[in-house]
Write a protein that holds these residues in place. Structure first.
Motif, PDB file in Angstrom:
ATOM      1  N   ARG A  89     -11.905   1.848  -2.356  1.00  0.00           N
ATOM      2  CA  ARG A  89     -10.500   1.820  -2.155  1.00  0.00           C
ATOM      3  C   ARG A  89      -9.510   2.422  -3.279  1.00  0.00           C
ATOM      4  O   ARG A  89      -9.862   2.289  -4.453  1.00  0.00           O
ATOM      5  N   ARG A 146      -3.184   0.734   4.610  1.00  0.00           N
ATOM      6  CA  ARG A 146      -2.725  -0.427   4.516  1.00  0.00           C
ATOM      7  C   ARG A 146      -1.413   0.002   3.864  1.00  0.00           C
ATOM      8  O   ARG A 146      -1.087   0.579   2.743  1.00  0.00           O
ATOM      9  N   TYR A 162      -4.237 -13.695   4.487  1.00  0.00           N
ATOM     10  CA  TYR A 162      -5.581 -12.836   3.993  1.00  0.00           C
ATOM     11  C   TYR A 162      -5.865 -13.441   2.578  1.00  0.00           C
ATOM     12  O   TYR A 162      -6.932 -13.881   2.403  1.00  0.00           O
ATOM     13  N   TYR A 163      -4.948 -13.584   1.585  1.00  0.00           N
ATOM     14  CA  TYR A 163      -4.946 -13.939   0.171  1.00  0.00           C
ATOM     15  C   TYR A 163      -4.095 -14.806  -0.017  1.00  0.00           C
ATOM     16  O   TYR A 163      -2.939 -14.758   0.377  1.00  0.00           O
ATOM     17  N   LYS A 174     -10.418  -8.379  -8.747  1.00  0.00           N
ATOM     18  CA  LYS A 174     -10.181  -9.544  -7.873  1.00  0.00           C
ATOM     19  C   LYS A 174     -11.334 -10.106  -7.606  1.00  0.00           C
ATOM     20  O   LYS A 174     -12.431  -9.791  -7.209  1.00  0.00           O
TER      21      LYS A 174
HETATM   22  C1  LIG Z   1      -5.950  -5.572  -4.564  1.00  0.00           C
HETATM   23  C2  LIG Z   1      -6.170  -4.194  -4.707  1.00  0.00           C
HETATM   24  C3  LIG Z   1      -6.992  -3.512  -3.930  1.00  0.00           C
HETATM   25  C4  LIG Z   1      -7.320  -4.207  -2.512  1.00  0.00           C
HETATM   26  O1  LIG Z   1      -8.319  -5.238  -2.722  1.00  0.00           O
HETATM   27  P1  LIG Z   1      -9.025  -5.917  -1.617  1.00  0.00           P
HETATM   28  O2  LIG Z   1      -9.425  -7.095  -2.090  1.00  0.00           O
HETATM   29  O3  LIG Z   1      -9.885  -5.071  -0.432  1.00  0.00           O
HETATM   30  O4  LIG Z   1      -7.553  -6.330  -0.771  1.00  0.00           O
HETATM   31  C5  LIG Z   1      -7.403  -1.975  -4.060  1.00  0.00           C
HETATM   32  N1  LIG Z   1      -6.876  -1.566  -5.423  1.00  0.00           N
HETATM   33  C6  LIG Z   1      -6.241  -1.988  -6.037  1.00  0.00           C
HETATM   34  C7  LIG Z   1      -5.991  -1.055  -7.532  1.00  0.00           C
HETATM   35  C8  LIG Z   1      -5.972  -3.427  -6.042  1.00  0.00           C
HETATM   36  O5  LIG Z   1      -5.107  -3.915  -6.991  1.00  0.00           O
END
Ligand SMILES: *Cc1c(COP(=O)(O)O)cnc(C)c1O
Length: 372
Positions: free
Chosen positions: A119, A201, A290-291, A340
């Motif tokens: 991501r 997203r 979601y969170y 996270k």
């Molecule tokens: C929160 C975040 C995400 C996405 O995390 P998910 O747990 O998949 O929602 C991706 N990159 C960064 C830098 C983030 O802070």
């Protein structure tokens, strides 16, 4: 055929439609942007007055009038606490830092953060319609006033093209919907062209703080770029005003899934009753919780944080009150770049060679066999 349909059919360039489309720009321009803009009958609380007396107003105030009007004069009003600074913001506790999530080392281009393998997050804008007092990118937003430019988009698109391990792109900021539809289209087109397979997203608080931003034309534009998920941030049931529910339904009716990331905030939503109502009402609006985020250690946000111990208690009680579908994951972004992680009380009491002993929500013990 309904009369209004006739009207629209006869006059496709209907002026009303155009005004409706640009209403958000007018509302944004009319927002209260400093303490002197606030209406005369809005009496400052002592904690707010003390904040402004210090003269240090680094993280600015901005609030659209309709969102402001949801607040009342009560000191602990959940809306007011989200847009009005208090003296507590001038206090930095020893563990609070400017880059609480440790994002800076993961910046791979001017505006692209690549922290998790699959991501990436693009900082599309450095401004917001409303500045949340609990913002964890407050330092970034206070020090990066230059608007998004074409080179920054190209550099991020180039990085995405050469990193096929990235499966999702989060478009955040600031609020990405501060960009108008044409800039947004330019940006999404560049990323879609460089990566036809990527999932988008959009992370925006506009449905909450400036619902007029969610127009039919925006929703149509976003739906061209599916797969696309919309993530917003409702923190209190009072925020689910009629206009906000309508904004959400414009997206949902266009086949855009909407998720919510709430932040656990002291005297805003740190109660089982408030969160139960919030999450159930979100579901009723077809929004999946979601969170629920633990407050990040951004400097000057101590007065809005809730302890993790209290957060875990709230979550445990919530699970007995609302459905699994209505439950978000309680999570913390570990300070210093740990990322996270979900926060849950363990229901596992003991693991032996033959069984795992669990405790159910009422405290009763159960055994589940360990199979080889
Ligand atoms: C929160 C975040 C995400 C996405 O995390 P998910 O747990 O998949 O929602 C991706 N990159 C960064 C830098 C983030 O802070």
């Amino acid at each position: 055929m309904l009369p209004w349909q006739l009207l629209n059919d006869r006059n496709p360039e209907d002026l009303r439609g155009k005004m409706e489309k640009d209403k958000w720009k007018k509302e944004l321009a009319e927002s209260y942007r400093s303490v002197t803009d606030l209406p005369g009958n809005f009496k400052l609380l002592k904690v707010e007055e003390d904040y402004f007396k210090t003269g240090n107003d680094r993280f600015r105030l901005s609030v659209p009038i309709d969102y402001f009007n949801l607040a009342c004069s009560n000191e602990d009003d959940p809306i007011r606490r989200q847009f009005m600074p208090q003296i507590g913001e001038q206090v930095t506790t020893p563990w609070e830092i400017n880059d609480p999530l440790g994002e800076n080392p993961h910046k791979v281009t001017e505006r692209l953060i690549h922290r998790y393998r699959d991501r990436a997050l693009f900082l599309a804008s450095d401004t917001c319609a409303m500045y949340c007092r609990h913002c964890f990118r407050r330092d970034y937003l206070s020090t990066n006033p230059s608007p998004l430019n074409r080179v920054e988009i190209e550099n991020a698109a180039k990085y995405l093209r050469s990193h096929s391990e990235i499966k999702e792109l989060i478009i955040s900021g600031g609020d990405p919907l501060m960009l108008d539809d044409s800039r947004l289209e330019e940006l999404l087109t560049a990323f879609r062209n460089s990566r036809p397979d990527i999932v988008f997203r959009i992370a925006s608080r506009m449905p909450v703080v400036l619902p007029s931003r969610i127009t039919d034309s925006l929703s149509n534009l976003l739906s061209i770029f599916k797969p696309l998920f919309f993530i917003t941030q409702f923190n209190h049931p009072k925020e689910l005003a009629k206009s906000s529910r309508q904004a959400v339904s414009i997206l949902v009716n266009n086949g855009i899934p909407v998720f919510n990331q709430a932040v656990l905030l002291r005297s805003v939503n740190d109660s089982v009753d408030v969160l139960a109502e919030l999450f159930q009402e979100l579901l009723r609006s077809s929004v999946k919780p979601y969170y629920l985020f633990q407050g990040d250690l951004a400097s000057g946000t101590h007065h809005l944080r809730v302890s993790i111990i209290r957060g875990l208690e709230i979550m445990k009680e919530l699970r007995t009150r609302i459905s699994g579908l209505a439950m978000p994951v309680y999570a913390v972004d570990l300070p210093g770049g740990g990322g996270k992680i979900p926060l849950t009380e363990s229901y596992i009491q003991k693991i032996t060679d033959t069984e795992i002993i669990f405790k159910d929500l009422s405290g009763k013990e159960y055994s589940y066999p360990v199979e080889s």
